[in-house]
Design an enzyme around this catalytic site. Structure first.
Site, short mmCIF file in Angstrom:
data_model
loop_
_atom_site.label_atom_id
_atom_site.label_comp_id
_atom_site.label_asym_id
_atom_site.label_seq_id
_atom_site.Cartn_x
_atom_site.Cartn_y
_atom_site.Cartn_z
N CYS A 1 46.84 41.60 80.44
CA CYS A 1 46.97 42.83 81.24
C CYS A 1 48.07 43.73 80.71
CB CYS A 1 47.24 42.49 82.70
SG CYS A 1 45.89 41.61 83.47
N HIS B 1 38.97 48.63 84.97
CA HIS B 1 38.14 47.89 85.93
C HIS B 1 37.24 48.84 86.71
CE1 HIS B 1 40.46 44.21 85.37
NE2 HIS B 1 41.58 44.87 85.55
N GLU C 1 39.35 44.02 92.38
CA GLU C 1 39.60 44.42 90.99
C GLU C 1 38.49 43.86 90.09
OE1 GLU C 1 43.75 44.52 89.19
OE2 GLU C 1 42.86 42.81 88.17
N ASP D 1 39.38 57.84 90.50
CA ASP D 1 38.18 57.62 89.70
C ASP D 1 38.34 58.22 88.30
OD1 ASP D 1 35.65 56.63 89.18
OD2 ASP D 1 34.71 58.52 89.74
N HIS D 2 38.03 57.41 87.29
CA HIS D 2 38.16 57.82 85.88
C HIS D 2 39.58 58.27 85.54
CE1 HIS D 2 33.85 57.44 86.10
NE2 HIS D 2 33.78 57.52 84.80
N HIS E 1 43.60 48.71 79.65
CA HIS E 1 42.26 48.16 79.86
C HIS E 1 41.80 48.76 81.19
CE1 HIS E 1 44.81 45.50 82.25
NE2 HIS E 1 43.74 45.20 82.96
N HIS F 1 44.34 50.87 83.52
CA HIS F 1 45.74 50.61 83.85
C HIS F 1 46.29 49.59 82.85
CE1 HIS F 1 45.55 46.79 86.64
NE2 HIS F 1 44.71 46.69 85.64
#
Lengths: 139, 139, 139, 139, 139, 139
Positions: free
Chosen positions: A34, A42, A128, A80-81, A40, A15
Site C-alpha cells: 500500500c 480501489h 475497500e 470518484d476518480h 494504487h 491512494h
C-alpha cells in the site's frame, strides 16, 4: 418506532499509505504494498444508514432520492476518480486515507445535511475490497 | 451467551408508491418513477435474524428449518409474485409498501411465531435493490 | 471515537450434525440431510470485526495484515479443508459444529490475540451458505 | 433464432481428491489439502444452460420449472448433502470428483431429459468456490 | 484481433405471463404464480457485450460511455419502473415479456445504434433473478 | 472431450486514461473523469479460462494450483498495488491501460506458460467494476 434505511453508492479512487516523516523502509514495513509511491486504487462501496420514523403518509424516513443527492454532492462527486491523498478538500493533508479514517471523514461531511431532511445519520460503512470494510457510528 | 442466527429468503413482487388523495403531479414529485400507475416491481431479499442461546445438545438457537417454514408461511407465500398494494392481507389498504413500512409489517407477522420456537426475533432486514435496504429491530 | 474494521477470510470444510446418543431416526428428524453419516460440506465465509480508535499517524485501528495473520494461524489453517467433527483441536468432541457453535468457538480462539495488538474483538460472523449465517458479540 | 436460458441450482457436498494406488505423499503432492483423508466440502453453484427457439405463444424455450425439476431429480437430490466419493450413483467408483469431471457427469445425467422437453442442453457450469469453476459444452 | 466489452445496466419492472385466449386454469398451469393477474416484478440486470478491435490510440472498442447512453436511451429508460405488458413501445401487444423474448427485443433496439459507433453487438444477457437468465447472440 | 476450467484472481491498481499528444480538453472529452491527472484506481477481478481433457487419473485439465501460480507470478504480482501507466513491464509506454488492452496483454503474458502445463489458454476476462468487463479469446 425506529426504522433504518441504507443507501449504497460507489466510487473509484487512487491512494497510497505513506507517512512522509518515515523512511521508505519504515513505510514499507508498516504499509506493505500500500506504500507504493506511484499509488494504487480501489472500487469503494459506500453504505450510509439513516434512522427515523416512517412518515405515516409517504412511508419514508427520508426520501432516498434526497439521501442519494446528499451523498453524491458531498462525498461521491469529490472522491470518484480522485487521488485521495491529493485531490479531496475534506481529507486533511498528511492524514492517511485508510478505510478507518475515511468513514469518520465521510460522517462529518453528511451528518448535518441528513439532519436537515428530518432523519438522523446512523452508520457510515465503506468497503475497500470484498475482504475489508470499516464502519463508524458517530461516537 | 447470546448468538444471532440469520436466514435469507427471497420474493418477487409488484408495487407502486401512490397517495390517492394527492394529484398526479404531487405523487410524481414525491415518488418519481415509483409512482407509475401501471406498477413496477423488484426482487426482494429478506434477512431475518433471531437470537438466543445455542442448545447444548443440538447446537441450535432454533432449528433453521423451522425459521424458514415460518418465513415461508407468514411472509414469502403471501408476498411472492404478489402486487403489494392489492394482494396482501397484512398490508393495510392505503399504506405505502415502502421498504421501511414492509420491515415493520413483516416483524409483526413473525414475532410471535418465533417466540413459540424458543428464540427471540432480533432484526428484519429487506433489500429492495442492491442499493437500498431497510432494517427494523422491534422498537 | 470508535471505528470498526472487518476482515473476511474463507475456508472449506466437511461436517455433519449428529448426536451419538440418538437413534438414526431422531437424528434425521432433527437435522434432516445434515445428518448424512458420510458427511457433507460448505464454503464458509468468516467476517471478523475489531474496534478501536484509529492511530493518528497510521490511520489504523490495528494493521489489517496482523488481523489476517491471526485469523489464518488460529482459525483458517485449522478449519480449511478439515472435517470439523474430527480434525479440529478447538472443537470439543461431541459438540455439534453448527454455525452458532462455531462463532463462539472462533471468538475464543482470537479474542486474546487481538487484544495483544491493541484492538478489541467486536463480532465474529460466519456464513455457512448465502442463506444462513450466525454472529457472536462476546456476551 | 436461438435463445439460451440458464437456471442456477445449489448443493452442498463433501469430497476428497485421493488416488488409492498412490502413496500418501504422492496424493499430498498432487492434491494438497484436498487430499485430507477425513474429507472437506463445498457449496456448489450449478448453472445449466439450454437453447432453443422461444415458443410464439408462451415465450418459453422450455418451461423453467421443468428445467428446475429435471435438475433437482437427476442432479441436486443426489448430490446435495452427499459425500461425492461414496454416496452418488452416477459418479463411478475411483473417479476423482473434481469440478472438471463433475460437469461431464452432470451433462450425461440430464442431456436426454432436456431433449424430451423440446430444448437442447448447451452448457453445464459448476462453481466449486467463488474462485474456481468448470464448464462443459458436450463435446 | 477481436476483444469483447460488456456493460451492465439495471432496471426494475412489473410484468405477468398471461395468454388472453386461455382460461385462468390453463394460464395457471403453464405460468404458475407468474400468471397473477395483478402483476409481480423483478430487478433486471442487463449485460450487453460488443466486440471489435481496440483503437490503437484510445484503447477503446467503443467508448463505454456511448454504450451506456445507447442502453439508457433505447432500453433502460423505456423499461425502468414500467409495466412490461402495458407500457413499452417495443414489446408487441400480446407477446409474453419472458426473459427469452426480452433479450431478442432488446437486441433489435440497439444493434444499429452500436454499429453506428464502429463496434458490433455480440450478446444481450438478461438476469430476471439470481437463478434465471437468458442470452441472445443475434442468430 | 473438452472441459473448461476458470480461476479467479484479484488485484488493485491505479491508472489514468490520457493521450499525451492531446490537449487537456480533448483528453477530458474522450476519457471524462478517467483522465484525472492524479490517477484513480480499481479493484480488478481477473478470470482466466483454460481448456483441455481431464486426466483419467487425477481428473485435472491442469492443476489449478499451477494455474494460480502462473497467474500470480506473471500477472498479479506485477499489477497488484501498481500504477499501470508507470510500473508494469509488460504494458508498453504510452499504451492506454484500458480493460480492452489489458486482456490482450495479460493473454500474451500467460499463453506459453499454460501450454507448458499441457492445457490451452481459452479466455482472459477482466472486470474493472461490477458494471464493466472485457474478454479476449486469442484471435
Amino acid at each position: 418506532m425506529t426504522v433504518y434505511l441504507t443507501r449504497r453508492e460507489r466510487f473509484n479512487a487512487a491512494h497510497k499509505l505513506w507517512v512522509k516523516d518515515w523512511s521508505d523502509e519504515k513505510n514499507r514495513e508498516m504499509f506493505g504494498k500500500c506504500s507504493n509511491k506511484n499509488w494504487h486504487g480501489h472500487n469503494y462501496h459506500l453504505y450510509v444508514t439513516v434512522k427515523g420514523q416512517p412518515d405515516p403518509v409517504t412511508g419514508f424516513i427520508m426520501n432516498v432520492k434526497d439521501l442519494s443527492k446528499i451523498l453524491k454532492k458531498h462525498v461521491v462527486d469529490k472522491l470518484d476518480h480522485s487521488n485521495m491523498n491529493l485531490d479531496v478538500d475534506f481529507i486533511p493533508e498528511g492524514m492517511q486515507p485508510t478505510t478507518e479514517n475515511l468513514v469518520v471523514l465521510i460522517w462529518q461531511q453528511i451528518e448535518e445535511q441528513i439532519k436537515e431532511h428530518g432523519a438522523a445519520l446512523h452508520c457510515v460503512k465503506l468497503y475497500e475490497t470484498e475482504n475489508i470494510y470499516a464502519e463508524y457510528y458517530g461516537e
